[in-house]
Scaffold this active site. Structure first.
Site, PDB file in Angstrom:
ATOM      1  CE  LYS A 242      -4.407  -1.320   0.169  1.00 27.77           C
ATOM      2  NZ  LYS A 242      -5.460  -0.818  -0.739  1.00 27.77           N
TER       3      LYS A 242
ATOM      4  CB  SER B  82      -1.008  -8.120  -0.922  1.00 25.19           C
ATOM      5  OG  SER B  82      -1.965  -8.681  -0.040  1.00 25.19           O
TER       6      SER B  82
END
Length: 404
Positions: A55, A305
């Protein structure tokens, strides 16, 4: 649908903006998982990225693109945790104020980390979508610049740099598998990879309890879900982005779903076999490959992720996984209520090479015959076969054993 707002050039510009600020994370070939599924499995380790997830890429690229006036007003974002940390960290690098609205059920580790990066944290709602509504309300009151978690061209472009790194490190990759919440990561990757290497398959994975993008892909139009219930909090999104979905609908080859049991199993296997700590959202890509949801052909890159998982939650996953694998078992039996009988029972367990974790002995419990005592045992075993062996040994010695 043709509403493509992110191009390969945008992703390349984002990569230049991020140079020296984010890690070019490893792409590690896993011999263990490759042998299990019959193709070459590579793990893209974004769990080792700064702030613990991909992110930071989109968050910093967006903040980098703001005008001086937008920066002066400060930024606000809604997030289940990873975007929160990315925005907080990027804002600190830029020297601007950040307010983050997180769901009330966000993991404590993510809340504390976000505050640690200097952001003000507000808790609102049960899922991301409710936190998002609160963040928009606060933005209207205070005039801050909103940094969307996924439905923003600059954020999508930043996330797409993951795809450029995979192509750089593995130019003959056959397929890329990515988790999907709102769709920013897979949209950015698809926009870049399909322009550079259109033959590479792009697969998205959603949690079964939060499958809005899966439904949208099937219908070729935006769909929402009434709830988003999954252990994978990072992808618990009810409403996909229109910008991300336009890219997904055009470029992504398929979207599949996995249940939380498969995800928990993948977390445990990554911890035990690969020595990697990965959160639920980060493990769904590997879970899909391991459970045959994705065609196992050639070289498959699974994006892990994020790694921001609460340690208390890890302990529950480990316990559950051990029970499911037959490596942790609870049982009850009756023994005579006289000296030496408990020792005799435990000696049989010891000869069977099981480790006793817990013993509970009760001679006054309801339904226990007079002159006997109930014994509850928690044992650590090698596997299900070992458990069967222990049960057989006990029954051969005359014990009636019930598994709990």
């Amino acid at each position: 649908m043709d509403n493509i707002t992110v191009t390969l050039d945008d992703v390349k510009k984002a990569q230049a903006a991020l140079a020296g600020l984010v890690h070019h994370t490893p792409l590690d070939r896993s011999h263990t998982f490759s042998a299990m599924v019959g193709c070459e499995v590579y793990l893209k380790l974004e769990n080792l990225q700064k702030t613990g997830s991909f992110k930071i890429r989109g968050a910093y690229n967006k903040i980098h693109s703001l005008t001086d006036d937008e920066k002066r007003r400060g930024v606000i974002a809604a997030s289940a945790g990873n975007h929160a940390q990315g925005v907080a960290f990027a804002a600190r690098l830029a020297g601007i104020r950040a307010t983050i609205v997180m769901p009330e059920v966000a993991p404590l580790a993510k809340i504390m980390a976000t505050r640690g990066y200097g952001a003000e944290v507000l808790l609102a709602g049960a899922v991301y979508d409710e936190a998002f509504q609160k963040a928009k309300q606060v933005q209207a009151e205070k005039g801050q610049t909103f940094i969307h978690a996924f439905n923003d061209p600059a954020v999508i472009a930043g996330q797409g740099t993951v795809g450029l790194e995979i192509l750089h490190d593995l130019d003959d990759v056959s397929a890329i598998v990515a988790p999907i919440g709102g769709g920013g990561l897979i949209a950015g990757i698809a926009a870049a990879v399909k322009e550079l290497a259109p033959h590479v398959k792009i697969y998205g994975v959603q949690a079964q309890g939060a499958s809005a993008v899966y439904m949208s892909k099937q219908a070729h139009e935006l769909k929402t879900t009434p709830d988003a219930v999954t252990m994978a909090d990072g992808i618990a999104v009810k409403v996909p982005g229109d910008l991300t979905f336009a890219i997904i609908d055009k470029y992504v080859d398929d979207v599949v779903v996995v249940d939380d049991e498969a995800t928990a199993g993948a977390i445990l296997m990554l911890l035990e076999r690969a020595k990697l700590m990965v959160e639920g959202a980060g493990a769904v890509s590997l879970a899909a490959v391991l459970h045959g949801k994705i065609p196992a052909k050639g070289k498959v890159a699974c994006i892990l992720s994020g790694g921001n998982i609460d340690v208390n939650f890890i302990s529950r996953i480990i316990e559950r996984g051990l029970v499911k694998a037959g490596r942790r078992v609870k049982m009850t039996t009756l023994v005579l209520d006289r000296p030496g009988e408990l020792q005799r029972l435990l000696a049989i367990i010891a000869r069977s090479r099981a480790n006793v974790i817990h013993v509970y002995h009760d001679r006054v419990a309801r339904n226990v015959p007079l002159g006997q005592a109930v014994v509850e045992l928690s044992l650590e075993t090698r596997d299900a076969l070992h458990t069967d062996e222990i049960l057989a040994n006990l029954r051969r010695e005359g014990y009636t054993v019930n598994l709990l």
